[in-house]
Design a protein around this motif. Structure first.
Motif, PDB file in Angstrom:
ATOM      1  N   TYR A  88       0.817  -1.199   0.000  1.00 24.67           N
ATOM      2  CA  TYR A  88       0.000   0.000   0.000  1.00 24.67           C
ATOM      3  C   TYR A  88       0.860   1.262   0.000  1.00 24.67           C
ATOM      4  O   TYR A  88       2.064   1.243   0.252  1.00 24.67           O
ATOM      5  CB  TYR A  88      -0.877   0.024   1.262  1.00 24.67           C
ATOM      6  CG  TYR A  88      -0.043   0.197   2.518  1.00 24.67           C
ATOM      7  CD1 TYR A  88       0.184   1.456   3.045  1.00 24.67           C
ATOM      8  CD2 TYR A  88       0.539  -0.902   3.144  1.00 24.67           C
ATOM      9  CE1 TYR A  88       0.980   1.617   4.167  1.00 24.67           C
ATOM     10  CE2 TYR A  88       1.323  -0.741   4.262  1.00 24.67           C
ATOM     11  CZ  TYR A  88       1.545   0.519   4.773  1.00 24.67           C
ATOM     12  OH  TYR A  88       2.337   0.678   5.873  1.00 24.67           O
ATOM     13  N   GLY A  89       0.198   2.373  -0.258  1.00 25.37           N
ATOM     14  CA  GLY A  89       0.841   3.671  -0.141  1.00 25.37           C
ATOM     15  C   GLY A  89      -0.202   4.725   0.155  1.00 25.37           C
ATOM     16  O   GLY A  89      -1.394   4.557  -0.141  1.00 25.37           O
ATOM     17  N   TYR A  90       0.225   5.811   0.768  1.00 24.16           N
ATOM     18  CA  TYR A  90      -0.658   6.935   1.047  1.00 24.16           C
ATOM     19  C   TYR A  90       0.127   8.211   0.797  1.00 24.16           C
ATOM     20  O   TYR A  90       1.291   8.325   1.209  1.00 24.16           O
ATOM     21  CB  TYR A  90      -1.153   6.907   2.488  1.00 24.16           C
ATOM     22  CG  TYR A  90      -1.859   8.180   2.910  1.00 24.16           C
ATOM     23  CD1 TYR A  90      -3.129   8.491   2.436  1.00 24.16           C
ATOM     24  CD2 TYR A  90      -1.244   9.083   3.782  1.00 24.16           C
ATOM     25  CE1 TYR A  90      -3.778   9.662   2.817  1.00 24.16           C
ATOM     26  CE2 TYR A  90      -1.889  10.259   4.165  1.00 24.16           C
ATOM     27  CZ  TYR A  90      -3.147  10.541   3.681  1.00 24.16           C
ATOM     28  OH  TYR A  90      -3.778  11.704   4.054  1.00 24.16           O
ATOM     29  N   GLU A  91      -0.481   9.155   0.112  1.00 27.25           N
ATOM     30  CA  GLU A  91       0.198  10.409  -0.187  1.00 27.25           C
ATOM     31  C   GLU A  91      -0.771  11.567   0.006  1.00 27.25           C
ATOM     32  O   GLU A  91      -1.944  11.490  -0.370  1.00 27.25           O
ATOM     33  CB  GLU A  91       0.727  10.411  -1.626  1.00 27.25           C
ATOM     34  CG  GLU A  91       1.503  11.673  -1.977  1.00 27.25           C
ATOM     35  CD  GLU A  91       2.183  11.567  -3.334  1.00 27.25           C
ATOM     36  OE1 GLU A  91       2.449  12.623  -3.952  1.00 27.25           O
ATOM     37  OE2 GLU A  91       2.466  10.427  -3.774  1.00 27.25           O
ATOM     38  N   GLU A 107      -5.353  13.901  -1.845  1.00 28.41           N
ATOM     39  CA  GLU A 107      -5.027  12.724  -1.039  1.00 28.41           C
ATOM     40  C   GLU A 107      -5.099  11.515  -1.951  1.00 28.41           C
ATOM     41  O   GLU A 107      -6.116  11.316  -2.627  1.00 28.41           O
ATOM     42  CB  GLU A 107      -6.018  12.542   0.115  1.00 28.41           C
ATOM     43  CG  GLU A 107      -5.732  13.322   1.352  1.00 28.41           C
ATOM     44  CD  GLU A 107      -6.671  12.947   2.484  1.00 28.41           C
ATOM     45  OE1 GLU A 107      -6.234  12.278   3.428  1.00 28.41           O
ATOM     46  OE2 GLU A 107      -7.854  13.325   2.416  1.00 28.41           O
ATOM     47  N   HIS A 108      -4.050  10.716  -1.964  1.00 28.00           N
ATOM     48  CA  HIS A 108      -4.006   9.523  -2.809  1.00 28.00           C
ATOM     49  C   HIS A 108      -3.820   8.277  -1.954  1.00 28.00           C
ATOM     50  O   HIS A 108      -3.039   8.283  -0.995  1.00 28.00           O
ATOM     51  CB  HIS A 108      -2.833   9.584  -3.796  1.00 28.00           C
ATOM     52  CG  HIS A 108      -3.026  10.572  -4.903  1.00 28.00           C
ATOM     53  ND1 HIS A 108      -2.005  10.948  -5.748  1.00 28.00           N
ATOM     54  CD2 HIS A 108      -4.119  11.259  -5.307  1.00 28.00           C
ATOM     55  CE1 HIS A 108      -2.456  11.831  -6.623  1.00 28.00           C
ATOM     56  NE2 HIS A 108      -3.736  12.032  -6.373  1.00 28.00           N
ATOM     57  N   LEU A 109      -4.491   7.234  -2.322  1.00 28.86           N
ATOM     58  CA  LEU A 109      -4.196   5.890  -1.844  1.00 28.86           C
ATOM     59  C   LEU A 109      -3.596   5.110  -3.001  1.00 28.86           C
ATOM     60  O   LEU A 109      -3.876   5.386  -4.166  1.00 28.86           O
ATOM     61  CB  LEU A 109      -5.464   5.181  -1.372  1.00 28.86           C
ATOM     62  CG  LEU A 109      -6.101   5.680  -0.079  1.00 28.86           C
ATOM     63  CD1 LEU A 109      -7.483   5.056   0.095  1.00 28.86           C
ATOM     64  CD2 LEU A 109      -5.221   5.359   1.117  1.00 28.86           C
ATOM     65  N   ALA A 110      -2.768   4.146  -2.673  1.00 25.56           N
ATOM     66  CA  ALA A 110      -2.207   3.283  -3.712  1.00 25.56           C
ATOM     67  C   ALA A 110      -2.221   1.849  -3.223  1.00 25.56           C
ATOM     68  O   ALA A 110      -1.918   1.577  -2.058  1.00 25.56           O
ATOM     69  CB  ALA A 110      -0.787   3.709  -4.065  1.00 25.56           C
ATOM     70  N   TYR A 111      -2.608   0.951  -4.124  1.00 28.16           N
ATOM     71  CA  TYR A 111      -2.585  -0.483  -3.813  1.00 28.16           C
ATOM     72  C   TYR A 111      -1.910  -1.185  -4.970  1.00 28.16           C
ATOM     73  O   TYR A 111      -2.372  -1.115  -6.111  1.00 28.16           O
ATOM     74  CB  TYR A 111      -4.002  -1.026  -3.618  1.00 28.16           C
ATOM     75  CG  TYR A 111      -4.026  -2.429  -3.067  1.00 28.16           C
ATOM     76  CD1 TYR A 111      -3.983  -2.645  -1.694  1.00 28.16           C
ATOM     77  CD2 TYR A 111      -4.070  -3.532  -3.907  1.00 28.16           C
ATOM     78  CE1 TYR A 111      -3.990  -3.920  -1.166  1.00 28.16           C
ATOM     79  CE2 TYR A 111      -4.083  -4.816  -3.391  1.00 28.16           C
ATOM     80  CZ  TYR A 111      -4.037  -5.007  -2.026  1.00 28.16           C
ATOM     81  OH  TYR A 111      -4.029  -6.276  -1.523  1.00 28.16           O
ATOM     82  N   TRP A 116      -5.417   5.891  -6.327  1.00 30.09           N
ATOM     83  CA  TRP A 116      -6.804   6.284  -6.206  1.00 30.09           C
ATOM     84  C   TRP A 116      -6.838   7.628  -5.489  1.00 30.09           C
ATOM     85  O   TRP A 116      -6.307   7.766  -4.386  1.00 30.09           O
ATOM     86  CB  TRP A 116      -7.614   5.254  -5.417  1.00 30.09           C
ATOM     87  CG  TRP A 116      -9.072   5.616  -5.301  1.00 30.09           C
ATOM     88  CD1 TRP A 116      -9.634   6.556  -4.491  1.00 30.09           C
ATOM     89  CD2 TRP A 116     -10.148   5.062  -6.045  1.00 30.09           C
ATOM     90  NE1 TRP A 116     -10.989   6.622  -4.675  1.00 30.09           N
ATOM     91  CE2 TRP A 116     -11.342   5.713  -5.625  1.00 30.09           C
ATOM     92  CE3 TRP A 116     -10.231   4.063  -7.025  1.00 30.09           C
ATOM     93  CZ2 TRP A 116     -12.592   5.400  -6.146  1.00 30.09           C
ATOM     94  CZ3 TRP A 116     -11.474   3.768  -7.547  1.00 30.09           C
ATOM     95  CH2 TRP A 116     -12.645   4.410  -7.105  1.00 30.09           C
ATOM     96  N   THR A 117      -7.446   8.621  -6.120  1.00 30.06           N
ATOM     97  CA  THR A 117      -7.581   9.935  -5.500  1.00 30.06           C
ATOM     98  C   THR A 117      -8.834   9.944  -4.635  1.00 30.06           C
ATOM     99  O   THR A 117      -9.946   9.747  -5.140  1.00 30.06           O
ATOM    100  CB  THR A 117      -7.665  11.045  -6.561  1.00 30.06           C
ATOM    101  OG1 THR A 117      -6.473  11.040  -7.343  1.00 30.06           O
ATOM    102  CG2 THR A 117      -7.823  12.403  -5.901  1.00 30.06           C
ATOM    103  N   ILE A 118      -8.654  10.147  -3.339  1.00 35.10           N
ATOM    104  CA  ILE A 118      -9.807  10.151  -2.430  1.00 35.10           C
ATOM    105  C   ILE A 118     -10.650  11.393  -2.671  1.00 35.10           C
ATOM    106  O   ILE A 118     -11.853  11.321  -2.878  1.00 35.10           O
ATOM    107  CB  ILE A 118      -9.352  10.124  -0.959  1.00 35.10           C
ATOM    108  CG1 ILE A 118      -8.431   8.934  -0.696  1.00 35.10           C
ATOM    109  CG2 ILE A 118     -10.551  10.075  -0.029  1.00 35.10           C
ATOM    110  CD1 ILE A 118      -7.853   8.918   0.695  1.00 35.10           C
ATOM    111  N   ALA A 119      -9.992  12.561  -2.606  1.00 31.95           N
ATOM    112  CA  ALA A 119     -10.730  13.812  -2.774  1.00 31.95           C
ATOM    113  C   ALA A 119      -9.748  14.943  -3.009  1.00 31.95           C
ATOM    114  O   ALA A 119      -8.547  14.817  -2.744  1.00 31.95           O
ATOM    115  CB  ALA A 119     -11.574  14.102  -1.533  1.00 31.95           C
TER     116      ALA A 119
END
Length: 366
Positions: A88-91, A107-111, A116-119
């Motif tokens: 995973y990743g979070y940015e 805010e991005h999540l990565a799998y 994936w851009t949250i918002a």
């Protein structure tokens, strides 16, 4: 999340940190001269802890506003932090707002590297808004990242003044985890004693045993709820039935008590961050602290910033992260074990630090 271990963190545009990537292991010991940037690196994790609690504005306000937190380089127009784990990743990227606050640029999540851009926008995190994520993998990941960031707590047990939080009456219900200032220490200890889980009571006994090694006069805690289900930390010493308050415990002993409870508690945070935990401790207590940090690193991740040669001497060269200030910006590097191999045959890690062979001292490495 099965494996919440952070493999690295990237920081861009925060205070003295212009741009840096720091690889993390289970045990990470930051050393460096005053002003090199150790505390700024530590405060990045404090920022993340406030972010996940939706208190980013509070953190920014207490630290002088966005303008005081942003790097002063002309090209530094945002603050960016990226956490890298497996898989995973979070940015997050923050830009200054009109009221000297921060606004979320994204805010991005990565799998498995898929983003994936949250918002976009807003002044607080959207990690809790799983309703915005229509992919179940990323919704679950967002929940896991929340748990991870809640574990990014920076612990400061330096305040042992007469009115310190650790010396006050606290609600017995405030016992789920040790607070960052140790203010609910009595409630946390009481919960271990009253727990029906034998492991909790065993952990309490280990805590008492470790404290006795540093303070042989100490017998046990006195943990009796007072009015309105509140409890205050009290204790007894050997060969006496008298009950003492925390004001009758030395500052160094009280700080060590907080550290022992944190590091030996059955529910260790996923990432323990400590800034100069050796302050006020006797050298023997510093050695015992190093042992507790090593034990904790077997259950979670530990990040410590220190100025203590005694503490550094208890660790291997591979545990160190050397912080330098170069051209006004903080840099982070692991010492080169191969280059230092011959020196390590004759000298301890702390001695190499004192000889300025690994850097982390005023003027850089010789």
């Amino acid at each position: 999340m099965a494996d919440r271990e952070l493999r690295s963190i990237e920081v861009e545009g925060y205070a003295s940190i212009r741009s840096a990537r720091v690889d993390l292991g289970r045990l990470n010991v930051l050393i460096g001269a005053n002003g090199a940037g150790k505390s700024n690196f530590i405060r990045v994790f404090e920022l993340l802890g406030h972010l996940v609690d939706e208190r980013l504005g509070h953190f920014v306000g207490l630290n002088g506003g966005a303008s005081a937190l942003l790097n002063t380089a002309p090209e530094a127009d945002r603050l960016r932090v990226r956490l890298n784990g497996v898989p995973y990743g979070y940015e997050v990227a923050l830009v200054p707002g009109s009221d000297d606050d921060f606004v979320f640029d994204y805010e991005h999540l990565a799998y498995d590297a898929a983003p994936w851009t949250i918002a976009l926008g807003g002044r607080e995190t959207h990690l809790h808004r799983t309703d915005l994520i229509d992919d179940s993998r990323f919704a679950e990941l967002a929940s896991d990242v929340v748990d991870l960031l809640r574990g990014c707590r920076v612990y400061h047990f330096h305040d042992t003044s007469r009115n310190a939080p650790v010396k006050r009456l606290v609600p017995t219900a405030d016992n789920l985890s040790l607070s960052s200032d140790g203010g609910n220490l009595a409630a946390v200890l009481l919960a271990l004693v009253e727990s029906e889980d034998k492991g909790d009571l065993a952990a309490y006994r280990r805590i008492v045993g470790v404290i006795r090694q540093v303070a042989p006069f100490f017998r046990d805690f006195v943990l009796r709820p007072e009015k309105s289900d509140r409890v205050r930390l009290r204790w007894r010493q050997n060969d006496s039935d008298a009950v003492f308050s925390t004001n009758q415990m030395s500052d160094g002993t009280l700080r060590f008590v907080c550290l022992a409870v944190l590091l030996l508690h059955p529910k260790l945070p996923s990432l323990v961050v400590l800034d100069e935990p050796e302050l006020g401790l006797h050298p023997y207590a510093v050695v015992q602290l190093a042992g507790l940090l090593r034990q904790a690193s077997a259950r979670g991740q530990v990040l410590v910033a220190t100025q203590s040669v005694t503490l550094v001497n208890q660790f291997g060269i591979e545990d160190l992260i050397v912080v330098e200030r170069e051209d006004g910006a903080s840099t982070f590097a692991r010492p080169d074990r191969e280059r230092l191999a011959q020196w390590l045959e004759e000298y301890s890690v702390g001695e190499l630090w004192e000889k300025n062979l690994i850097g982390g001292r005023p003027g850089g490495r010789t």
